[in-house]
Design a protein around this motif. Structure first.
Motif, PDB file in Angstrom:
ATOM      1  N   VAL A   1       0.441  -0.764   0.461  1.00  0.00           N
ATOM      2  CA  VAL A   1      -0.145   0.061   0.091  1.00  0.00           C
ATOM      3  C   VAL A   1       0.643   1.242  -0.252  1.00  0.00           C
ATOM      4  CG1 VAL A   1      -1.978   1.108   1.219  1.00  0.00           C
ATOM      5  CG2 VAL A   1      -2.155  -0.906   1.238  1.00  0.00           C
ATOM      6  N   GLN A   2      -0.010   2.324  -0.620  1.00  0.00           N
ATOM      7  CA  GLN A   2       1.059   3.589  -0.386  1.00  0.00           C
ATOM      8  C   GLN A   2      -0.182   5.028  -0.315  1.00  0.00           C
ATOM      9  OE1 GLN A   2       1.531   5.794  -4.563  1.00  0.00           O
ATOM     10  NE2 GLN A   2       3.888   5.383  -3.820  1.00  0.00           N
ATOM     11  N   VAL A   3       0.494   5.327   0.503  1.00  0.00           N
ATOM     12  CA  VAL A   3      -0.267   6.470   1.448  1.00  0.00           C
ATOM     13  C   VAL A   3       0.320   8.158   1.006  1.00  0.00           C
ATOM     14  CG1 VAL A   3      -0.939   8.082   3.502  1.00  0.00           C
ATOM     15  CG2 VAL A   3      -1.019   5.055   3.259  1.00  0.00           C
ATOM     16  N   VAL A   4      -0.372   8.781   0.465  1.00  0.00           N
ATOM     17  CA  VAL A   4       0.564  10.424  -0.411  1.00  0.00           C
ATOM     18  C   VAL A   4      -1.014  10.863   0.590  1.00  0.00           C
ATOM     19  CG1 VAL A   4       0.919  11.464  -1.779  1.00  0.00           C
ATOM     20  CG2 VAL A   4       0.514   9.454  -2.387  1.00  0.00           C
ATOM     21  N   LEU A   5       0.060  11.635   1.501  1.00  0.00           N
ATOM     22  CA  LEU A   5      -0.847  13.026   2.414  1.00  0.00           C
ATOM     23  C   LEU A   5      -1.196  14.144   1.316  1.00  0.00           C
ATOM     24  CD1 LEU A   5       0.515  12.531   6.193  1.00  0.00           C
ATOM     25  CD2 LEU A   5      -1.607  11.466   4.757  1.00  0.00           C
ATOM     26  N   ILE A   6      -2.044  14.841   1.123  1.00  0.00           N
ATOM     27  CA  ILE A   6      -1.709  16.345   0.190  1.00  0.00           C
ATOM     28  C   ILE A   6      -2.068  17.303   1.215  1.00  0.00           C
ATOM     29  CG2 ILE A   6      -3.215  17.534  -1.886  1.00  0.00           C
ATOM     30  CD1 ILE A   6      -2.282  14.334  -2.899  1.00  0.00           C
ATOM     31  N   THR A   7      -1.263  18.242   1.583  1.00  0.00           N
ATOM     32  CA  THR A   7      -1.328  19.041   1.667  1.00  0.00           C
ATOM     33  C   THR A   7      -0.941  20.144   1.290  1.00  0.00           C
ATOM     34  OG1 THR A   7       1.202  19.051   2.306  1.00  0.00           O
ATOM     35  CG2 THR A   7       0.071  17.697   4.029  1.00  0.00           C
ATOM     36  N   THR A   8      -1.353  21.299   2.184  1.00  0.00           N
ATOM     37  CA  THR A   8      -1.845  22.782   1.416  1.00  0.00           C
ATOM     38  C   THR A   8       0.454  23.390   1.916  1.00  0.00           C
ATOM     39  OG1 THR A   8      -1.596  23.930   4.126  1.00  0.00           O
ATOM     40  CG2 THR A   8      -3.034  23.413   2.284  1.00  0.00           C
ATOM     41  N   GLN A   9       1.230  22.816   2.870  1.00  0.00           N
ATOM     42  CA  GLN A   9       2.271  23.256   2.288  1.00  0.00           C
ATOM     43  C   GLN A   9       3.221  22.253   3.265  1.00  0.00           C
ATOM     44  OE1 GLN A   9       1.456  26.012   5.922  1.00  0.00           O
ATOM     45  NE2 GLN A   9       2.112  24.834   7.276  1.00  0.00           N
ATOM     46  N   LYS A  10       4.539  22.355   2.844  1.00  0.00           N
ATOM     47  CA  LYS A  10       5.867  21.080   3.252  1.00  0.00           C
ATOM     48  C   LYS A  10       6.070  20.944   5.100  1.00  0.00           C
ATOM     49  CE  LYS A  10      10.662  20.230   2.794  1.00  0.00           C
ATOM     50  NZ  LYS A  10      12.120  20.438   2.432  1.00  0.00           N
TER      51      LYS A  10
END
Length: 465
Positions: free
Chosen positions: A221-230
């Motif tokens: 499984v791959q998880v990507v967290l989409i965030t507004t900033q680093k």
């Protein structure tokens, strides 16, 4: 006559109820009927049903309505098993028996051809839709938006139908169980560590979306967290907790999207921990999938889809194949063992890197991949003395770029195999090529059961002039 028709249409008002017989399904899965010669779209209504409808939108050329009462029910109507089916909007056809979904999807293809081409559609070879033996738990990827309630509780899910209300989803019936499990656990971790969640109205907060992709065959499984900033508070602790609770998560990635946009991914991707890719297998081929790589969402049906592409290409071992919109090389590599040479191109450089890696890892020497558009590369290759016998395209929903179709006309491959995910743009592209290419057959494939989407493999052959 025109004034009379406009007066007839003007009689329909928002809130008005009226009887309607549903004639067919529309391209978005809604029922379609006619009230005083005006088309009316009714979500949830099925062909053959007699319903009482309340008008919700009235436009000069069409109206929309909702079902108030079903007077005569379709024999194919079933109880949707998903408890949030009518709120979520992710599926449109759970209330229709699956075998009948397949028939209606073929009809959607026919409607698109009738609307957008000058072909004699009744003379075309349009084959029965290829369905799934088990049409549930088939999606290998979820993209759940996150939101925060006044209580502080974090929810993750999809926006409701025609609304901006976030519907929490813990166990989606069309998602692979691993994506459900991992998305829900990541949501809990974000809540426990009180990570700031993005509020679209205030444009404040950090985490926007949880993207989860599972390898059907690898179990990775791959998880990507989409965030507004680093920067993200307690980021290392969150990463460690995910790895502790979810050992199946082999790749953890952050993508930064600070723009006010409906697009999920931003331009910058940061590898946080584990591997940069996860593995997935289709048939005898193993693929490495990076966070932004395009890969078909239904691996079970993808094998059937690609086998149909191979059947359409009817390779003898001598053919040169151009694979446009090649992504990570899936279709080209599927065909490579039956071809003389495969050349693929895509505008996303990361996908081209993955495609070439995939070819190298399998020892496939007759497949090469380049970044750029097909309309650039095809004429250049012909100029260099390399002319494809078969061109395969698998474009986005917008269809093929007109420049690509013009390049096809100039390059004149013997066969053109079109893999489409949008019957309307497919029909328009077929019509544009119709003087130069003849439609041999169309094969619909159901990649997304219980939705209105239908894919199609089309074989076209060059018209000798």
């Amino acid at each position: 006559m025109k004034d009379k028709q406009q007066n007839t249409i003007a009689k329909l008002k928002v809130g008005q109820t009226f009887p309607l017989t549903i004639k067919r399904l529309g391209i978005n899965g809604e029922g379609v009927g006619y009230f005083k010669r005006q088309v009316v779209f009714v979500p949830g209504a099925l062909p053959g049903e007699e319903v009482v409808v309340e008008a919700t939108k009235v436009q000069p050329k069409f109206s929309e309505g909702k079902v108030k009462k079903i007077r005569k029910s379709s024999p194919f109507r079933v109880q949707a098993p998903c408890p949030i089916y009518e709120q979520c909007g992710g599926c449109q056809l759970q209330h229709l028996a699956y075998d009948q979904q397949l028939q209606e999807k073929r009809d959607i293809v026919i409607q698109s051809l009738e609307r957008h081409t000058k072909l004699k559609v009744d003379k075309l070879d349009i084959r029965p839709t290829i369905g799934m033996e088990d049409p549930w738990n088939y999606r290998n990827k979820s993209q759940f938006q996150v939101g925060q309630q006044k209580s502080g509780a974090i929810i993750a899910g999809l926006y409701g139908l025609d609304s901006h209300r976030l519907i929490p989803i813990q166990n989606c019936m069309v998602q692979h169980p691993l994506t459900n499990k991992v998305s829900e656990e990541v949501r809990k971790i974000l809540e426990e560590f009180q990570i700031p969640i993005y509020d679209e109205r205030k444009q404040k907060g950090i985490v926007r979306t949880i993207v989860t992709r599972a390898g059907f065959n690898s179990g990775e499984v791959q998880v990507v967290l989409i965030t507004t900033q680093k920067e993200m508070p307690r980021k290392k602790l969150v990463m460690a907790e995910i790895q502790k609770r979810l050992p199946e998560v082999k790749s953890l990635v952050q993508n930064i999207n600070g723009n006010k946009t409906s697009l999920i991914f931003g331009e910058k991707t940061i590898h946080l921990s584990g591997e940069e890719v996860i593995q997935e297998t289709l048939g005898d081929l193993n693929f490495e999938l990076s966070a932004r790589a395009f890969f078909q969402l239904n691996p079970v049906q993808t094998v059937k889809l690609y086998d149909e592409v191979k059947k359409a290409a009817a390779l003898t071992g001598k053919e040169k194949i151009a694979d446009a919109y090649c992504g990570v090389g899936t279709i080209g590599l599927w065909l490579a063992d039956g071809a003389n040479e495969v050349r693929g191109m895509d505008t996303i450089e990361a996908a081209i890197t993955d495609a070439q890696k995939n070819a190298d890892r399998h020892g496939i020497k007759n497949a090469t991949y380049v970044a750029g558009t097909a309309e650039h590369w095809l004429p250049q290759w012909v100029e260099e003395g390399w002319r494809p016998d078969v061109v395969v395209v698998d474009p986005p929903r917008t269809g093929c770029d007109r420049k690509l179709l013009d390049a096809i006309k100039k390059v004149k491959p013997k066969k053109f195999v079109y893999v489409s995910c949008n019957p309307s743009t497919l029909a328009k592209d077929i019509d544009y090529l119709s003087k130069d290419y003849k439609v041999e057959y169309l094969q619909p494939v159901d990649m997304f059961p219980h939705t209105a989407h239908v894919e199609c493999v089309v074989l076209m052959s060059r018209v000798e002039k």
